[in-house]
Write an enzyme that holds these catalytic residues in place. Structure first.
Site, short mmCIF file in Angstrom:
data_model
loop_
_atom_site.label_atom_id
_atom_site.label_comp_id
_atom_site.label_asym_id
_atom_site.label_seq_id
_atom_site.Cartn_x
_atom_site.Cartn_y
_atom_site.Cartn_z
CG HIS A 140 -1.77 1.13 1.58
ND1 HIS A 140 -3.51 0.76 1.33
CD2 HIS A 140 -1.16 1.87 1.73
CE1 HIS A 140 -3.50 1.97 2.09
NE2 HIS A 140 -3.22 3.07 1.99
CD GLU A 141 1.87 3.87 3.18
OE1 GLU A 141 2.59 4.95 3.76
OE2 GLU A 141 0.94 4.15 3.48
NI NI Z 1 -2.61 5.00 2.30
#
Ligand code: NI
Length: 177
Positions: A140-141
């Site tokens: 996600h990051e």
């Molecule tokens: Ni986020």
């Protein structure tokens, strides 16, 4: 350290690609520390540079690697130029939130395991072998650094959910990034 303002969707900075950090300088270390403070104050468990309007490839993560084992110690990472070196074939669907998209969570299919290469806060190369929740967080990051949001990766058109009143939210779905 200082709190930074978290940028929200649809701010265009969230859609831009972040630049690689040439060198881990004291200014970058201050940035990483500001990000950790901002993340904890939100409260959140992960934050990427573009989410505070800084287009540099830096992320901070503080999670329980296995949410099923709440007694395990949190793992805290401040990573510079993180990249995914290896991705498992196996995938799984799971729920994600984002500090830049308040009030929503979505179901996203991610690789179950990833190896991530990065520099740590002192500029030393490190490798993280992540599985499960931590692997999801890192994917996600790193997406944030490429201008990609979980909204782009929803498992289907009905996979974005508005959160109910704060009181009704189960503790585990309050996790936001
Ligand atoms: Ni986020």
């Amino acid at each position: 350290m200082a709190l930074r303002e978290i940028v929200l969707v649809p701010d265009p900075v969230l859609r831009r690609k972040a630049k690689k950090v040439a060198k881990v300088t004291p200014a970058i270390q201050r940035l990483l520390d500001d990000m950790a403070e901002t993340m904890r104050a939100a409260p959140g468990v992960w934050l990427a540079g573009p989410q505070i309007g800084v287009l540099q490839r830096v992320i901070v993560v503080e999670v329980q690697p296995d949410p099923d084992k709440p007694d395990t110690q949190h793992e805290f990472y401040q990573l510079v130029n993180p990249e995914i070196a290896k991705t498992s074939q196996e995938t799984e669907e799971g729920s994600e939130g984002c500090l830049s998209i308040p009030g929503y969570v979505g179901d996203v299919v991610r690789a179950v395991a990833v190896d991530v290469k990065a520099l740590d806060r002192s500029g030393k190369p490190i490798k993280i072998k992540a599985r499960g929740f931590l692997a999801r967080v890192l994917q996600h990051e790193i997406d944030h650094l490429d201008g990609i949001l979980y909204l782009d990766r929803l498992a289907g058109p009905d996979k974005l959910h508005q959160l109910p009143e704060d009181d009704a939210i189960p503790e585990e779905t309050k996790v936001v990034a």
